[in-house]
Design an enzyme around this catalytic site. Structure first.
Site, PDB file in Angstrom:
ATOM      1  N   LYS A  88     -22.004 -13.622  -9.771  1.00  9.74           N
ATOM      2  CA  LYS A  88     -21.186 -13.068 -10.853  1.00  9.74           C
ATOM      3  C   LYS A  88     -20.895 -14.084 -11.951  1.00  9.74           C
ATOM      4  O   LYS A  88     -20.684 -13.721 -13.113  1.00  9.74           O
ATOM      5  CB  LYS A  88     -19.864 -12.534 -10.296  1.00  9.74           C
ATOM      6  CG  LYS A  88     -20.013 -11.347  -9.346  1.00  9.74           C
ATOM      7  CD  LYS A  88     -20.495 -10.104 -10.068  1.00  9.74           C
ATOM      8  CE  LYS A  88     -20.518  -8.886  -9.157  1.00  9.74           C
ATOM      9  NZ  LYS A  88     -21.156  -7.726  -9.818  1.00  9.74           N
ATOM     10  N   GLU A 110     -12.693  -6.208 -14.502  1.00 10.07           N
ATOM     11  CA  GLU A 110     -12.358  -5.426 -13.316  1.00 10.07           C
ATOM     12  C   GLU A 110     -12.996  -6.136 -12.137  1.00 10.07           C
ATOM     13  O   GLU A 110     -13.917  -6.930 -12.311  1.00 10.07           O
ATOM     14  CB  GLU A 110     -12.918  -4.007 -13.433  1.00 10.07           C
ATOM     15  CG  GLU A 110     -14.368  -3.836 -12.979  1.00 10.07           C
ATOM     16  CD  GLU A 110     -15.382  -4.587 -13.827  1.00 10.07           C
ATOM     17  OE1 GLU A 110     -15.083  -4.844 -15.013  1.00 10.07           O
ATOM     18  OE2 GLU A 110     -16.452  -4.953 -13.302  1.00 10.07           O
ATOM     19  N   SER A 375     -26.809 -12.655  -2.701  1.00  9.42           N
ATOM     20  CA  SER A 375     -26.046 -12.648  -3.947  1.00  9.42           C
ATOM     21  C   SER A 375     -24.695 -13.345  -3.857  1.00  9.42           C
ATOM     22  O   SER A 375     -24.117 -13.708  -4.871  1.00  9.42           O
ATOM     23  CB  SER A 375     -25.848 -11.209  -4.421  1.00  9.42           C
ATOM     24  OG  SER A 375     -25.216 -10.456  -3.406  1.00  9.42           O
TER      25      SER A 375
END
Lengths: 392, 240
Positions: A88, A110, A375
């Site tokens: 991210k 968010e 990830s």
């Protein structure tokens, strides 16, 4: 002033289904991104941060013991080793720099699993921006460590009590904040979803994962992988991986969604695998979980990051075109893969990529070389997993 | 122009509220179709929508309210894009036509995405009422203004629906919008007191949309139809 335009549609999917109030902001964002990504100074600044601050390139790891179990060679792209523990940060750093460039000092984000919230809070601490993170109350409960990290990083975490109190409502509330404060705020959306130009911006910022991995595996193996596998919630790590391989016709692309309690019962987060009808959620048209009346269904997944009834519009396009296929792995199987990966490799994966690992370990395939996007790491999931497994 | 959440507290109850609006002298009713994820709505209309959905409200049931009410006064339907899409654009417009609906507002369908619906509504003689916002550029206002049918819904403030007691300076946005359109201009979002409504009219609004304030009345009062009727009377008096 540039005359280029970013892609708004992926075949039938995508678009800009938002209140008029936001349309000028989306145009401004598109303009800013076109100019930023063509600016060598911006590119250099981001590249330096990605290298020295975030830790790129991340390693490509040959997972020998997982390979043994699967009966074929498996490589893991180690986004779990990126600063803050997941992919991210690639997107959050890029968009936070973009916000500075646009003169917006307040960031809205968010978060589901908390990884995007932490990444945004981190980028904001670094660049001295105000950060407000919307998070479903249920996710706040199950992802406590990340809530605490965001607090420490100076972000304000706002609990969202609507609906199932998970990611869908957090995105809705973030968009409502943006509609209200659009003048001084930038919304850093965390996945490859939302109105155009967001899916393209997020893809541009995440494609470093796939570009690096492609180069690394060519160096190690002298050939491309036969399959590239990534988990898909909104689908940002997957699109970042897939983008680098989409023109390599021989490379199979597989997105693994959250099967939850099983596709048949309807409690899952797999709109692509379950053949969800196209619909509009959070500003774009894509495959959705919804009723015949067009009411959006609640998703369900053990992993907060995949607990989303929508999907990135480019994934819906890749599915329909047949270029990528989408499958689902259930909660129990993802939990088993979480434990297995820890035991076999000494790597605690996040629950999200544990779905992808389970698929690779358990579905028969002729492939001899698989590349999985790991990830994120699973520290955030530890308490929840141990609780679910009755080990706490 | 009072707003009503279709199916709140249930279909019968919303029909009673609608009749209260008509009795109180409303010029038009804006009838909302409840949606699971209403991005343009603040907490009050969101919670009424949640209750309506839980009570089993559907598009067809809301259209039933429209069919009854359209015999008394013009009804404009407000529905989110996915509700329209789920029914299909042409069938949706057909259903509106047979329910006697005069116009439709889709708050998450900017002009870029509204071509199909615009064409379908146009051929059925139903007005697709676009929204203009304080953030809209002059370029966009020109396009929105030229496409507007029925009236142009001007958003008074950047934000979601919801009461904003302090706001009353509407002149600038109204003047900008009026410059770009020939249809009547209605103002909505945040208008929650009769004084604000009359300020809006003084600033040149041809119509004033009252939403969250009325929905809150319906949420809080034991006799919603009576209470809402009384409140619409106050707004109507302020606008006279």
């Amino acid at each position: 002033m540039t005359t280029d335009r970013l892609q708004h549609r992926f075949g039938y999917y995508g678009g800009q289904y938002v209140p008029e109030t936001l349309m000028p902001a989306l145009a401004e964002l598109e303009e800013a991104w076109l100019s930023a990504r063509a600016d060598p100074h911006f590119e250099a600044e981001l590249a330096l941060l990605l290298r020295d601050y975030a830790g790129r390139p991340t390693p490509l790891y040959h997972a020998a013991r997982l390979s043994e179990v699967a009966g074929r060679k498996i490589y893991l792209k180690r986004e779990d080793l990126l600063h803050t523990g997941a992919h991210k940060l690639n997107n959050a750093l890029g968009q936070a720099l973009l916000a500075v460039r646009m003169g917006k000092r307040r960031i809205i984000a968010e978060t589901g699993a908390g990884q995007h919230g932490v990444a945004s809070a981190t980028a904001c601490a670094l660049l001295d921006l105000e950060c407000v993170v919307y998070m479903g109350a249920e996710d706040i409960r199950r992802q406590q460590p990340n809530v605490q990290r965001m607090g420490l990083l100076g972000a304000t975490v706002v609990p969202v009590e609507a609906g199932a109190r998970t990611l869908k409502e957090a995105v809705s509330q973030a968009i409502r904040d943006w509609v209200t404060n659009v003048g001084d705020s930038h919304y850093i959306i965390g996945s490859a979803v939302g109105p155009a130009p967001y899916p393209v911006i997020v893809r541009d910022l995440q494609r470093c994962i796939g570009d690096e991995a492609r180069e690394q595996i060519l160096e190690r193996e002298g050939r491309l992988p036969e399959r590239v596998i990534a988990c898909v919630g909104g689908g940002s790590n997957a699109i970042g991986m897939f983008k680098a391989f989409v023109d390599d016709a021989g490379v199979e692309l597989i997105g693994v969604e959250a099967g939850g309690e099983g596709l048949e019962g309807g409690r899952h987060g797999a709109p692509l695998a379950a053949g969800g009808r196209p619909g509009v959620l959070h500003g774009s048209l894509s495959a959705l979980l919804q009723s015949d009346e067009g009411q959006i269904a609640e998703a369900h997944s053990v992993s907060a990051g995949l607990d989303y009834p929508g999907s990135g519009p480019e994934h819906a396009f890749l599915r329909d075109s047949g270029r990528a296929q989408y499958v689902a792995v259930n909660d129990d199987d993802a939990l088993a893969a979480f434990v297995r990966t820890a035991e076999l490799e000494g790597i605690i994966p996040a629950l999200e990529p544990a779905h992808a690992i389970h698929y690779v370990l358990n579905q028969p395939s002729d492939s001899t070389l698989d590349l999985i996007c790991l990830s994120g790491r699973g520290d955030k999931d530890l308490a929840e997993v141990l609780d679910l497994l009755g080990r706490s | 122009m009072p707003y009503l959440m279709g199916g709140y507290p249930d279909i019968e109850g919303s029909l009673a509220i609608a009749n209260g609006y008509a009795d109180a002298g409303a010029d038009l009713i804006e009838l909302g179709v409840p949606f699971s994820d209403p991005l343009a709505d603040g907490p009050i209309i969101q919670s009424a929508g949640t209750v309506a959905l839980a009570a089993g409200s559907t598009l067809d049931a809301v259209l039933g309210v429209a069919r009854t009410m359209s015999e008394r006064l013009p009804v404009v339907l407000m529905a989110y894009a996915n509700i329209v899409l789920a029914r299909g654009v042409d069938p949706f417009i057909d259903d509106l036509l047979s329910a006697g609906v005069s116009g439709v507002i889709v708050p998450d369908l900017p002009i870029e995405e509204s071509l199909l619906l615009f064409a379908s509504a146009q051929s059925a003689g139903i007005a697709l009422i676009p929204l203009a916002a304080p953030t809209s550029t002059d370029e966009r206002l020109a396009e929105i203004g030229s496409q507007a049918r029925g009236f142009l819904y001007t958003v008074a403030v950047s934000g979601t629906t919801g009461e904003r007691g302090e706001q009353s300076d509407y002149g600038e946005v109204l003047a900008r919008v009026r410059e770009h359109t020939d249809v009547p201009v209605a103002l909505g979002f945040g208008i929650s007191r009769p004084e604000q409504a009359s300020a809006a009219a003084d600033a040149g609004a041809d119509g004033v949309i009252i939403g969250s304030r009325l929905v809150r009345e319906a949420l809080e009062q034991p006799e919603p139809a009576q209470a809402c009727k009384a409140l619409v009377e106050q707004f109507a008096a302020a606008l006279r």
